[in-house]
Design a protein around this motif. Structure first.
Motif, PDB file in Angstrom:
ATOM      1  N   MET A 119       7.303 -43.791   3.755  1.00  0.00           N
ATOM      2  CA  MET A 119       6.001 -43.392   4.291  1.00  0.00           C
ATOM      3  C   MET A 119       4.920 -43.887   3.340  1.00  0.00           C
ATOM      4  O   MET A 119       4.969 -43.647   2.137  1.00  0.00           O
ATOM      5  N   SER A 120       3.922 -44.610   3.887  1.00  0.00           N
ATOM      6  CA  SER A 120       2.881 -45.192   3.034  1.00  0.00           C
ATOM      7  C   SER A 120       1.898 -44.132   2.577  1.00  0.00           C
ATOM      8  O   SER A 120       1.675 -43.117   3.241  1.00  0.00           O
ATOM      9  N   ALA A 121       1.319 -44.371   1.409  1.00  0.00           N
ATOM     10  CA  ALA A 121       0.340 -43.430   0.864  1.00  0.00           C
ATOM     11  C   ALA A 121      -0.925 -43.442   1.713  1.00  0.00           C
ATOM     12  O   ALA A 121      -1.331 -44.473   2.232  1.00  0.00           O
ATOM     13  N   THR A 122      -1.530 -42.302   1.867  1.00  0.00           N
ATOM     14  CA  THR A 122      -2.774 -42.198   2.634  1.00  0.00           C
ATOM     15  C   THR A 122      -3.914 -42.849   1.860  1.00  0.00           C
ATOM     16  O   THR A 122      -4.120 -42.565   0.675  1.00  0.00           O
ATOM     17  N   LYS A 123      -4.658 -43.738   2.537  1.00  0.00           N
ATOM     18  CA  LYS A 123      -5.779 -44.416   1.884  1.00  0.00           C
ATOM     19  C   LYS A 123      -6.904 -43.429   1.640  1.00  0.00           C
ATOM     20  O   LYS A 123      -7.285 -42.675   2.532  1.00  0.00           O
ATOM     21  N   SER A 124      -7.398 -43.399   0.425  1.00  0.00           N
ATOM     22  CA  SER A 124      -8.507 -42.486   0.122  1.00  0.00           C
ATOM     23  C   SER A 124      -9.778 -42.947   0.817  1.00  0.00           C
ATOM     24  O   SER A 124     -10.013 -44.146   0.963  1.00  0.00           O
ATOM     25  N   ASN A 125     -10.579 -42.030   1.258  1.00  0.00           N
ATOM     26  CA  ASN A 125     -11.818 -42.323   1.978  1.00  0.00           C
ATOM     27  C   ASN A 125     -13.012 -42.115   1.046  1.00  0.00           C
ATOM     28  O   ASN A 125     -13.316 -40.977   0.668  1.00  0.00           O
ATOM     29  N   PRO A 126     -13.669 -43.210   0.655  1.00  0.00           N
ATOM     30  CA  PRO A 126     -14.807 -43.069  -0.266  1.00  0.00           C
ATOM     31  C   PRO A 126     -16.027 -42.459   0.406  1.00  0.00           C
ATOM     32  O   PRO A 126     -16.976 -42.056  -0.271  1.00  0.00           O
ATOM     33  N   ARG A 127     -16.035 -42.407   1.747  1.00  0.00           N
ATOM     34  CA  ARG A 127     -17.199 -41.873   2.461  1.00  0.00           C
ATOM     35  C   ARG A 127     -16.930 -40.413   2.799  1.00  0.00           C
ATOM     36  O   ARG A 127     -16.334 -40.077   3.819  1.00  0.00           O
ATOM     37  N   GLN A 128     -17.384 -39.546   1.947  1.00  0.00           N
ATOM     38  CA  GLN A 128     -17.097 -38.117   2.072  1.00  0.00           C
ATOM     39  C   GLN A 128     -18.163 -37.362   2.859  1.00  0.00           C
ATOM     40  O   GLN A 128     -17.987 -36.182   3.170  1.00  0.00           O
ATOM     41  N   SER A 129     -19.285 -38.020   3.154  1.00  0.00           N
ATOM     42  CA  SER A 129     -20.345 -37.346   3.911  1.00  0.00           C
ATOM     43  C   SER A 129     -21.156 -38.400   4.657  1.00  0.00           C
ATOM     44  O   SER A 129     -21.064 -39.597   4.382  1.00  0.00           O
ATOM     45  N   TRP A 130     -21.961 -37.919   5.616  1.00  0.00           N
ATOM     46  CA  TRP A 130     -22.818 -38.831   6.381  1.00  0.00           C
ATOM     47  C   TRP A 130     -23.931 -39.372   5.497  1.00  0.00           C
ATOM     48  O   TRP A 130     -24.601 -38.614   4.788  1.00  0.00           O
ATOM     49  N   SER A 131     -24.117 -40.676   5.548  1.00  0.00           N
ATOM     50  CA  SER A 131     -25.224 -41.305   4.822  1.00  0.00           C
ATOM     51  C   SER A 131     -25.610 -42.575   5.577  1.00  0.00           C
ATOM     52  O   SER A 131     -25.010 -43.635   5.395  1.00  0.00           O
TER      53      SER A 131
END
Length: 414
Positions: A1-13
């Motif tokens: 199972m591949s690692a989940t890609k981290s999301n650098p966009r944590q909020s609306w901008s």
């Protein structure tokens, strides 16, 4: 199972683009900040909008309307035209405006969404971000809007009121450097109503030739020239300086809302070569061309309109110009620069003759608040202590407005 890609966009901008932030209309930037309301006891008269249809006294010829109706009911022009315009429409324009001294073929014509669309394309094809462009002062505010939006530095050359708004060619030439991409020349002029002499245009072209500077010639008012003056197409006066000239139906045919303009590519020596032509073709694809129905009716409009229509339009404008000049030139504190064409008159305000009017913006604010007459302050055209009046209203409306202006100036005169 591949690692989940981290999301650098944590909020609306979500931000507006740089292009949108640097796009503004100088007229709106000043007029929208005028907080004075018209005098509720007097009917509003606007002498500010350069739209000849505003009062209904200037109308397109019936034959042109009939040509559009015929095109609509033919169902032949309801689809997407080529982005540069239908070949038959470009051919009709070329045939109408070709001159022995400045020949045009259909391949030298690009149809655009109004003359403003033509100007935007010409500036866009000749200038890169960081280049500079020479614009007239006073001049049509859209030139600056187009340049600013593209990150182009604006440099203003002066028009001289004491010389009927001719260009200060020495000052113009002093502005040119290695990043100067083009110069915009407007004749007849908005806002000045001036028409340049042939020798003055030749002198201007000599500056451009010396400095290898291509020209964008805004000639939208070319057919609205008053008695005693003559219009010369800039391209007809040179075989060496490359010129992109722009025009359209808006003013001569009294239909600014039909949004049909054009670019003429005058390039005798292939200085623009294929690159600029290809560039204009690419830019035309941004909005996929102007109104298809009006293009379909274009040959009839340009070639079959009775000559009396043009004569009557010019005569009506010239009569309104004379009325404006005759009345306003007698008002203490004002100095009228007599218009030679188009539909505008620039009026100088002798500030030292007024007790409580320090500049053109205050003049227009107070005039609106006291007399419900709206005109544009010269500052929107980079020309402080002038006002611009559009004289396309019916004569009785102009008379009323000028009577109010006369009373206004009398009240505030020292």
């Amino acid at each position: 199972m591949s690692a989940t890609k981290s999301n650098p966009r944590q909020s609306w901008s979500v931000s507006a683009s740089i292009t949108s932030k640097r796009t503004s209309n100088p007229i709106r930037a000043i007029v929208d900040h005028i907080k004075v309301k018209p005098n509720a006891n007097k009917s509003m008269i606007s002498l500010a909008l350069g739209d000849p249809t505003l009062f209904g006294n200037f109308k397109i010829h019936q034959s042109c309307t009939d040509a559009v109706i015929k095109e609509v009911t033919s169902y032949k022009s309801n689809g997407y035209p080529p982005s540069t315009g239908y070949p038959h429409a470009r051919q009709a324009v070329a045939e109408k405006f070709t001159l022995p001294e400045a020949p045009l073929t259909a391949q030298d014509v690009i149809l655009t969404s109004g003359c403003s669309g033509a100007l935007d394309m010409c500036i866009g094809v000749l200038c890169n971000e960081g280049d500079n462009i020479l614009l007239p002062r006073p001049g049509f505010s859209l030139y600056q809007t187009c340049a600013d939006s593209k990150g182009i530095e604006v440099r203003y050359y002066d028009l001289l009121p004491e010389n009927n708004w001719e260009m200060d060619l020495k000052q113009l030439e002093s502005l040119i450097d290695e990043r100067t991409a083009t110069v915009v020349m407007n004749n007849p002029s908005n806002p000045c109503g001036s028409v340049f002499r042939k020798q003055h245009l030749l002198d201007f072209l000599a500056v451009c030739e010396r400095n290898h500077l291509p020209v964008i010639a805004d000639e939208i008012y070319c057919d609205l020239v008053f008695s005693g003056n003559e219009f010369y197409s800039l391209a007809s006066l040179t075989k060496t300086v490359p010129v992109l000239s722009v025009g359209g139906l808006a003013k001569k045919y009294l239909v600014p809302g039909w949004r049909l303009g054009w670019i003429f590519i005058h390039d005798r020596n292939d200085i623009f070569a294929a690159e600029v032509r290809d560039g204009l073709n690419s830019l035309s694809q941004l909005i996929l061309g102007p109104n298809s129905v009006i293009q379909g009716a274009l040959r009839d409009i340009l070639h079959n309109t009775d000559e009396s229509f043009y004569d009557e339009t010019r005569a009506q404008l010239e009569a309104n110009a004379k009325l404006s000049t005759d009345i306003l030139s007698k008002v203490p504190g004002l100095k009228v620069i007599v218009p030679q064409g188009a539909m505008y008159v620039m009026i100088g305000i002798n500030i030292n003759e007024f007790k409580d009017i320090p500049n053109d913006i205050v003049f227009t604010e107070k005039l609106l608040g006291e007399e419900s007459v709206m005109c544009l302050p010269g500052s929107v055209f980079q020309c402080p202590n002038f006002i611009r009046i559009v004289f396309t209203s019916p004569p009785e409306v102009l008379q009323d407005a000028y009577n109010r202006m006369t009373e206004f100036c009398a009240r505030h005169h020292v």
